[in-house]
Design a protein around this motif. Structure first.
Motif, short mmCIF file in Angstrom:
data_model
loop_
_atom_site.label_atom_id
_atom_site.label_comp_id
_atom_site.label_asym_id
_atom_site.label_seq_id
_atom_site.Cartn_x
_atom_site.Cartn_y
_atom_site.Cartn_z
N LEU A 193 0.83 -1.21 0.00
CA LEU A 193 0.00 0.00 0.00
C LEU A 193 0.86 1.26 0.00
O LEU A 193 0.58 2.22 -0.72
CB LEU A 193 -0.93 -0.01 1.21
CG LEU A 193 -1.88 1.18 1.36
CD1 LEU A 193 -2.77 1.31 0.13
CD2 LEU A 193 -2.72 1.03 2.62
N VAL A 253 2.23 1.71 -3.49
CA VAL A 253 1.20 2.19 -4.41
C VAL A 253 0.96 3.68 -4.22
O VAL A 253 0.88 4.46 -5.18
CB VAL A 253 -0.11 1.40 -4.21
CG1 VAL A 253 -1.25 2.04 -5.00
CG2 VAL A 253 0.06 -0.04 -4.64
N PRO A 271 -3.72 3.70 -6.48
CA PRO A 271 -4.41 4.11 -5.25
C PRO A 271 -5.83 4.56 -5.52
O PRO A 271 -6.16 5.04 -6.61
CB PRO A 271 -3.54 5.27 -4.73
CG PRO A 271 -2.87 5.81 -5.94
CD PRO A 271 -2.64 4.64 -6.86
N ILE A 295 -7.03 0.38 -2.48
CA ILE A 295 -6.41 0.40 -3.80
C ILE A 295 -7.46 -0.02 -4.83
O ILE A 295 -8.51 -0.57 -4.48
CB ILE A 295 -5.20 -0.55 -3.92
CG1 ILE A 295 -5.66 -2.01 -3.80
CG2 ILE A 295 -4.12 -0.21 -2.91
CD1 ILE A 295 -4.64 -3.00 -4.31
#
Length: 279
Positions: free
Chosen positions: A17, A20, A64, A55
């Protein structure tokens, strides 16, 4: 390719995450090389992150999800995110609470986790605008099978106000109650925290109530997992200069940690600190 057994699934997903968000998108093959795991493992991680709504999967990778600055998830939706990080943060922050002190707990799922760890701190006076936080203390208040209050149990003051999707009471009634009080420490969860916007929330009324909390506290401790850094809600209610300590988790990348330390010298990374910071 052999699986990397050194990372738990939740740690691995936190790294994905962060990658991203930092890069604006990643490809599956890039993640397999970086994390040293299989293509199937990465795709399962992306599926899990997509189900959490953080995401969006695209062909060959992920990008994202860009939330509107007014988007406010409900308590239940947020309570399932970053569970181990919130527990780490709660343990570290609880070690900062001094027996017999007056503290404030603002609303949110991280302060809810913190409330459970504060039950063992004797003789606290707790002011909160969180219905869920108040319930934690209320359920633990009476000794099993008896009457009366458990020895050393916290005295809890729940502000009135209008209920938000986050199970938080806000508005003029809450603001007036908080304005007349003074706290040794405020433990504050946030929707977003950034160098540019400071502390922010998508709810205008909650921003004003949080502003009152900050003004009434001798020390401000922000408790928020690493995904909150860089996120900005509709309304800012405090600057980073008003924060004494930021307690977060070890999911921060080195680059993000350096950025935070430039603006917040009072950084506690749960799991890397014993939580003995003098506040």
């Amino acid at each position: 390719m052999s699986e990397n057994q050194n990372l738990l699934a939740e740690q691995r997903r936190a790294l994905i995450l962060d990658e991203v968000r930092r890069r604006g998108g990643v490809r599956v093959n890039e993640l397999t090389r970086k994390l040293k795991v299989s293509d199937m493992t990465v795709r399962r991680d992306l599926d899990a992150l997509a189900r959490q709504g953080v995401i969006e999967k695209v062909h060959g990778g992920a990008v994202p999800v860009v939330e509107a600055s007014t988007h406010e998830p409900g308590f239940e939706a947020k309570s399932s995110l970053e569970l181990s990080a919130k527990e780490d943060i709660a343990r570290a922050a609880a070690a900062m609470a001094v027996p017999g002190s007056a503290i404030a707990l603002a609303g949110g799922t991280t302060t809810y986790a913190l409330a459970h760890h504060l039950l063992d701190v004797p003789d606290l006076t707790v002011v909160t605008n969180s219905v869920r936080v108040a319930d934690v203390f209320q359920s633990a208040q009476r000794p099993s099978g008896g009457n009366g209050q458990r020895p050393g149990a916290a005295t809890v003051v729940l502000t009135g106000g209008v209920r938000t999707p986050s199970e938080t009471l806000v508005g003029p009634v809450a603001d007036q109650a908080i304005r007349s009080l003074h706290f040794d420490v405020l433990f504050l969860g946030v929707h977003g925290i950034s160098a540019e916007a400071g502390l922010s929330t998508p709810n205008l009324a909650e921003a004003e109530t949080n502003r009152r909390f900050v003004q009434s506290a001798r020390r401000v401790v922000v408790v928020a997992d690493h995904t909150k850094w860089g996120k900005v809600g509709l309304s800012s209610f405090a600057t980073l200069e008003e924060v004494d300590i930021f307690v977060t988790d070890a999911g921060l990348s080195g680059e993000v940690r350096e950025e935070i330390e430039e603006h917040l010298p009072g950084l506690v990374v749960a799991g890397e600190s014993e939580g003995t910071t003098d506040i």
